[in-house]
Enzyme design. Sequence first.
Site, PDB file in Angstrom:
ATOM      1  N   LYS A 239       2.555   8.340   4.236  1.00  0.00           N
ATOM      2  CA  LYS A 239       1.836   6.383   4.153  1.00  0.00           C
ATOM      3  C   LYS A 239       1.867   6.357   5.606  1.00  0.00           C
ATOM      4  O   LYS A 239       1.732   5.243   6.008  1.00  0.00           O
ATOM      5  CB  LYS A 239       3.588   5.991   4.127  1.00  0.00           C
ATOM      6  CG  LYS A 239       3.591   5.665   2.557  1.00  0.00           C
ATOM      7  CD  LYS A 239       4.557   4.308   2.455  1.00  0.00           C
ATOM      8  CE  LYS A 239       4.829   4.114   0.680  1.00  0.00           C
ATOM      9  NZ  LYS A 239       6.165   3.405   0.002  1.00  0.00           N
TER      10      LYS A 239
ATOM     11  N   PRO B 269       1.100  -1.383   0.043  1.00  0.00           N
ATOM     12  CA  PRO B 269      -0.034   0.222  -0.167  1.00  0.00           C
ATOM     13  C   PRO B 269       0.708   1.050   0.019  1.00  0.00           C
ATOM     14  O   PRO B 269       1.294   1.249   0.291  1.00  0.00           O
ATOM     15  CB  PRO B 269      -0.180  -0.347   1.131  1.00  0.00           C
ATOM     16  CG  PRO B 269      -0.474  -1.913   1.717  1.00  0.00           C
ATOM     17  CD  PRO B 269       0.209  -2.252   0.948  1.00  0.00           C
ATOM     18  N   GLU B 270       0.798   2.756  -0.654  1.00  0.00           N
ATOM     19  CA  GLU B 270       1.449   3.290  -0.870  1.00  0.00           C
ATOM     20  C   GLU B 270      -0.062   4.596  -0.377  1.00  0.00           C
ATOM     21  O   GLU B 270      -1.070   4.597   0.391  1.00  0.00           O
ATOM     22  CB  GLU B 270       1.663   3.378  -2.087  1.00  0.00           C
ATOM     23  CG  GLU B 270       2.363   2.708  -2.851  1.00  0.00           C
ATOM     24  CD  GLU B 270       3.293   2.630  -4.270  1.00  0.00           C
ATOM     25  OE1 GLU B 270       3.251   3.816  -4.417  1.00  0.00           O
ATOM     26  OE2 GLU B 270       3.876   1.454  -5.156  1.00  0.00           O
TER      27      GLU B 270
END
Length: 404
Positions: free
Chosen positions: A54, A2-3
């Site tokens: 993030k 995930p970014e």
Amino acid sequence: MPEGPELHLASLFVNRMCDGVVFTGPVRKSEVSKCPDVPFTCPAYRITATSRGKEVKLTLTPMKSDEKRQKVNAGQADQPMDVVFRFGMSGYFRFTTEDELPKHAHLRFYSNEKPCRVLSFVDARRFGSWEPNGTWQPDRGPCIMFEYESFRENVLSHLPDRAFDRPICEVLLNQKYFNGIGNYLRAEILFRLNIPPFVRARTVLEGLETEYLCRDNEKPVTSEKTIQKKVKSEPADLLRLCHTVPLEVVNLGGKGYDPEKADYSDFQAWLQCYYVDGMTSVRDQNGRTMWFRGDPGPMVPKASKSKRKAKKQDDHVYTGKKKVARSRSESAIKEKVIKIETAAKKRKKDKDATQEETGRKRQKSGQEVNTPQDKKRSTARRRKGSSSEPAGPLRRSRRVTSSK
């Protein structure tokens, strides 16, 4: 992994699902998780979420009763608590009933309703983490999506740092300057600007400094919509694409990258470079795979070997160099087959000729009387036998006649 866009979508998901929901009791952690316990217990509280790069922050806010405030029981929270999450490789949030609780739900918040529902942080690979009473990590830079002006200033003001001696593809993963950029975003951004990934970062960013200083006297912009309009009106450069490309993923909404769903077709259709057929990949100095097209740049690691992802095409569909290569390989195979067939025919012909010659020799040795020379000899014998004088009385009679 995930970014920035995925973590922002996760915060939107929490706010949407938890809107109007009252949670109660303690926050529970799974037995296998090594992350810290969340020391928060409250009879009634609400949950809201925000994201920055993030990181995602959940704020647990106790609800105040309209009645005369009673003394808070020992161990129960009366002040809000922030829990900061970092998703690692596979983290995300789910909101389900208690019976449908996911297998890898490592932190759980229970609602005050029947049937009970649970907001859970799911992380199958357990690389994610959370921090009770946490804050945004101080060594992370401004958010690429929602703190664009601060993000741009932070990068351009630190260009002399040694960090920018590294290739641009590696610097883009440095969260001190590019908070929210990850592996697929760096590939998409560099691909759209046709920038080789292994070029010195300072060389790529130096040309942007003058433009930034010229706008130094402008008033800062804080509104998200104003930032997006302003960025779209300006010519594209690397720092702007670090802002606009992640927002494209956010605008995909539920059709974007979503670990909860197995269908990534819309997200894959959006990708232009990352893991796309026909692109080339190589590992950087940190072991991360970089996807690109064309020349990798002068700072490509010497020990790394580039790999090209073959296009998925039907056997009869070929264009350009692939067509030539295909035709050459087919002609070579045909020539080889012809040679093999020719050699086999020649061997068979020689074998048949040898067998025929052997048969003639056997026939000749067994039937010598049938030769023309033998026929002449037998005819001569017959003629000689027929022309010779008769024996016995016939010969004596002839003698008597001649004497008379």
